[in-house]
Design an enzyme around this catalytic site. Structure first.
Site, short mmCIF file in Angstrom:
data_model
loop_
_atom_site.label_atom_id
_atom_site.label_comp_id
_atom_site.label_asym_id
_atom_site.label_seq_id
_atom_site.Cartn_x
_atom_site.Cartn_y
_atom_site.Cartn_z
CD GLU A 481 -2.92 -1.24 2.25
OE1 GLU A 481 -2.60 -0.66 3.30
OE2 GLU A 481 -3.96 -1.94 2.14
CE LYS A 594 0.92 -1.19 5.26
NZ LYS A 594 -0.51 -0.89 5.16
C1 BGC Z 1 -2.54 -4.06 5.18
C2 BGC Z 1 -3.59 -4.82 4.42
C3 BGC Z 1 -4.50 -5.54 5.41
C4 BGC Z 1 -5.08 -4.54 6.40
C5 BGC Z 1 -5.91 -5.23 7.47
C6 BGC Z 1 -3.20 -3.11 6.14
O1 BGC Z 1 -2.24 -2.43 6.88
O2 BGC Z 1 -1.72 -3.35 4.29
O3 BGC Z 1 -2.98 -5.77 3.58
O4 BGC Z 1 -5.53 -6.17 4.72
O5 BGC Z 1 -4.03 -3.86 7.04
O6 BGC Z 1 -5.15 -6.10 8.21
#
Ligand code: BGC
Length: 764
Positions: A481, A594
């Protein structure tokens, strides 16, 4: 141990202990010591509900959006608080001196034991012991026992205990605390206190009935009051017992809630603590008989893995699709209790292999929301079904669109608009379930429809690029992300391609076996052969990522051109320090990642990539990934192992297995990291134990690290139960099966026909 309860407490390998009272760890232990049974989760608060504690009680599937930007998991009234005031002083870890304190979570029976010795301001000591469990045998029942002995003086005590409806959701900065329920009935039925609350938005009712009694000497008496006074002599023990039943209007009709809740509690108190505890133990044993994994040689890994499995077991319920498991399960309110890809990709395999009924329920949760997914696709101008990035009760998108940071800045959230890989992640779980269970009935009636509708979505999502004559997928966020709004993210594109081709393949296979049912399905959803041909064309022409000379897959178009910054130092867990002042904007300009992204792809579609690709990509991305999501280390552990870096695999395993136990991510108030629970299981079973599905064959090829001498696990494979014991060079298998047949398994790399109902050993 805790002497008065010794007879109930299991062997050491089942126990997680808190050995002293450290206020700073209060929130952490509340999360770690959450009790539950899939229907309900109750944070491990101290019964006296001290200042700063966070009582959290969550019922699977109960969401409400009153006062909130989007629907959130409701913090329901708390049934476990129990306050005792002795001559004006509250018996409480904050108010009194704590002479000694110990709590034990017994994972074998899902029970929390406690002993605290308190000292009041007049130096009088109290010996306090408690035990409680939320029954795995009867999901609507909770039982508590509290013992109090004034050691130095007689005591006039007042107890205060209630179904506390004053609790709130913690809320976010801009919303503050929120109460999502109102009490619609509070009454007494015989000696049972009854409270019924209702959510504001959807008017879901939840009924609590509680029965409290006290025993001093031989005399036990009911206490049908919220507060009650008692006199205890010095050295005398008062024994309290509290039975609680909880039902929602999803479970029984509204008209029967009161009756059902009261009846359960009355029956429970007649049964008594010991019988209920035993029933609970038997129900837990049944779960553990399949789910437990023993690692001999490394007690820390053994216990840490068991802890992760414990939390998976209390997170899931075997009911048909009303709810699924959120990113924090039922342990707190992080991510507002929403369901992400964490469920299908991280937690799901554990259930598919150890409790296919629960796995099916998790998929049915999505199936029941397929219409909502169709709506989402339509609203965005696509076809088929597009699952929401964050899901709650309705299946509509519930990702908040923005939030305000502590520094006052407004952060826009783009995941719902761009993190579209969730749709193929759901499809992946459907196909995974089918591969593991072979359940064709599920596929014919539910699974295939999800596969086809998701395939249809991708075919409409991809855009033709005249220049390259391929189909691009633009404006996405991959699992990483840090990089928003990218084009042709390798994970997204290749998973989309896989989704479409897998759907077509499954369609053909099932059509030849179930022509009538599948013809009906195609008619119902209007899928034609021509349409599928068109999908196949798009899928085979999806833009594939660039691969450099070293076979490194470019994470998305332009990633290789981003700035490379060396990861300079690692913390004590061997995790990279987050670079000082690295803003999200800046991270997007760099090659920092990330969480596992290309590496995630290599793991999920492992058969599609060569060993060389895995080794080189692992090396490349390992030096760029910051693991700023708890979802990352497990996948790195699995890939490290494939790439031959056993030491790295073990380091990553240690991080993921201890994510919560050692509070590695530092956000215990938000709740357990549910994806990392499942990731731990996968890293142990699909990683070190080498139990992997490869080209449709179940392979067992252990690579146990360092001091792991032996590993024992059970799992279901195509309806048969496999009990597997392994060491470095030996695998013993017992396949329990009703049918007299043989199973093809690849053990230590060679294909074997393994007989059922017979213990067979194989050597490397
Ligand atoms: C992560 C996602 C994850 C979400 C909920 C985020 O920080 O990047 O991949 O689905 O948290 O755990």
């Amino acid at each position: 141990m805790i002497k008065v309860f010794n007879k109930y407490i299991s062997a050491k390998k089942w126990l997680i202990t808190e050995d002293s009272w450290e206020p700073i760890k209060q929130t952490l232990y509340e999360t770690l010591f959450t009790l539950g049974n899939g229907f309900i989760g109750s944070r491990g608060i101290l019964e006296e509900a001290p200042y700063d504690c966070y009582p959290g009680t969550y019922i699977s599937g109960i969401f409400d959006s009153t006062g909130a930007q989007v629907a959130e998991l409701v913090n329901m009234p708390d049934p476990v608080n129990f306050k005792i005031i002795s001559t004006g002083e509250k018996i409480d870890v904050v108010g009194m001196d704590v002479v000694s304190h110990k709590r034990i979570l017994d994972m074998k029976t899902g029970t929390l034991f406690r002993r605290t010795v308190f000292q009041d301001t007049k130096k009088r000591k109290y010996d306090y012991n408690s035990v409680r469990f939320f029954s795995m045998d009867e999901e609507h029942l909770a039982v508590m026992k509290i013992l109090l002995k004034p050691l130095d003086d007689e005591a006039d005590i007042t107890i205060e205990t209630a179904i506390d409806a004053s609790v709130t959701n913690r809320g976010v900065l801009t919303e503050g605390r929120k109460n999502h329920t109102e009490t619609i009935e509070l009454t007494k039925i015989d000696n049972v206190i009854y409270r019924c609350v209702q959510t504001y938005e959807n008017k879901i009712q939840t009924a609590y009935a509680s029965y409290l009694s006290a025993k001093i000497g031989r005399k036990r008496m009911p206490i049908p009051e919220r507060t009650y006074g008692l006199h205890i002599k010095k050295g005398q023990t008062v024994h309290f017992e509290k039975y609680i039943s909880i039902y929602t209007s999803f479970d029984v009709g509204q008209a029967h809630l009161k009756d059902t809740a009261a009846k359960t509690v009355k029956r429970a108190k007649t049964c008594g603590f010991d019988r209920l505890f035993n029933n609970n133990r038997v129900a837990w044993n049944k779960k553990w008989r399949i789910a437990n994994i023993n690692i001999k040689g490394n007690p820390e890994s053994d216990k840490a893995l068991r802890f992760n499995i414990y939390h998976l077991l209390i997170a899931a319920r075997e009911e048909n699709g009303r709810s699924s498991i959120g990113a924090k399960a039922l342990t707190s309110e992080g991510y507002r209790g929403h369901i992400f890809w964490d469920t299908e990709i991280f937690m799901f395999p554990f259930f598919a292999y150890t409790n296919p009924k629960i796995a099916e329920n998790m998929l049915m949760y999505r199936y029941h929301r397929l219409n909502a997914a169709r709506e989402i696709a339509k609203e965005k101008g696509y076809k088929g079904a597009m699952f929401p990035w964050e899901s709650a009760d309705t299946g509509k998108e519930v990702t908040p669109t923005w939030y305000k940071d502590l520094d006052g800045s407004i952060i826009k959230i783009k995941t719902d608009k761009m993190e579209h890989h969730i749709t193929s992640d759901v499809a992946y779980a459907v196909s995974h379930y089918y591969n593991i269970t072979g359940n064709e009935k599920f596929m014919v009636y539910y699974g295939l429809e999800m596969m086809l509708e998701t395939a249809r979505f991708w075919a409409s999502r991809a855009e033709y690029n005249k220049r390259t004559k391929t189909y691009d997928i633009k404006n996405v966020i991959g699992p990483d992300e840090f990089h928003e709004d990218v084009t042709n993210n390798a994970y997204t594109n290749i998973m989309a391609k896989w989704n479409v081709l897998r759907a077509i393949k499954l369609y053909r296979k099932l059509k030849s076996k179930y022509p009538e049912e599948i013809t009906n399905l195609s008619k119902n959803i209007g899928v034609t052969k021509d349409e599928m041909r068109h999908w196949a064309h798009i899928a085979s022409s999806i833009t594939l990522p660039k691969v450099n000379r070293d076979k490194v897959i470019e994470q998305f178009k332009g990633y290789f051109m981003k700035r490379y910054i060396k990861i300079k130092s690692l913390d004590s867990n061997f995790m990279p320090y987050y670079p000082h002042k690295l803003s999200l904007d800046f991270a997007g300009k760099t090659q920092f990642v990330k969480q596992a992204d290309v590496i995630m792809l290599l793991y999920l579609l492992s058969d599609h990539f060569t060993l060389r690709q895995k080794i080189n990509n692992y090396k490349f991305y390992n030096s760029r990934t910051l693991h700023k999501s708890s979802l990352s280390p497990a996948i790195y552990s699995l890939t490290a192992l494939e790439a031959g870096d056993i030491a790295g695999a073990l380091q990553y395993f240690t991080v993921v297995a201890n994510a919560d136990l050692k509070d590695i991510h530092g956000s215990p108030a938000d709740g357990i990291h549910a994806a990392s629970l499942g990731g731990t299981w996968q890293a142990a079973v699909n990683g070190f134990a080498g139990i992997r599905l490869r080209r449709k064959i179940l392979c067992i090829n252990p690579r146990l690290p360092g001091d792991w001498k032996e590993l024992e696990a059970n799992l279901y494979w195509k309806g048969r139960l496999l009990s597997i014991k392994m060491s470095a060079n030996k695998v013993t298998i017992f396949i329990k099966s009703k049918k007299k047949d043989m199973l093809d398994l690849r053990i230590f790399g060679s294909l074997k026909r393994v007989p059922v109902n017979k213990k067979v050993a194989f050597y490397r």
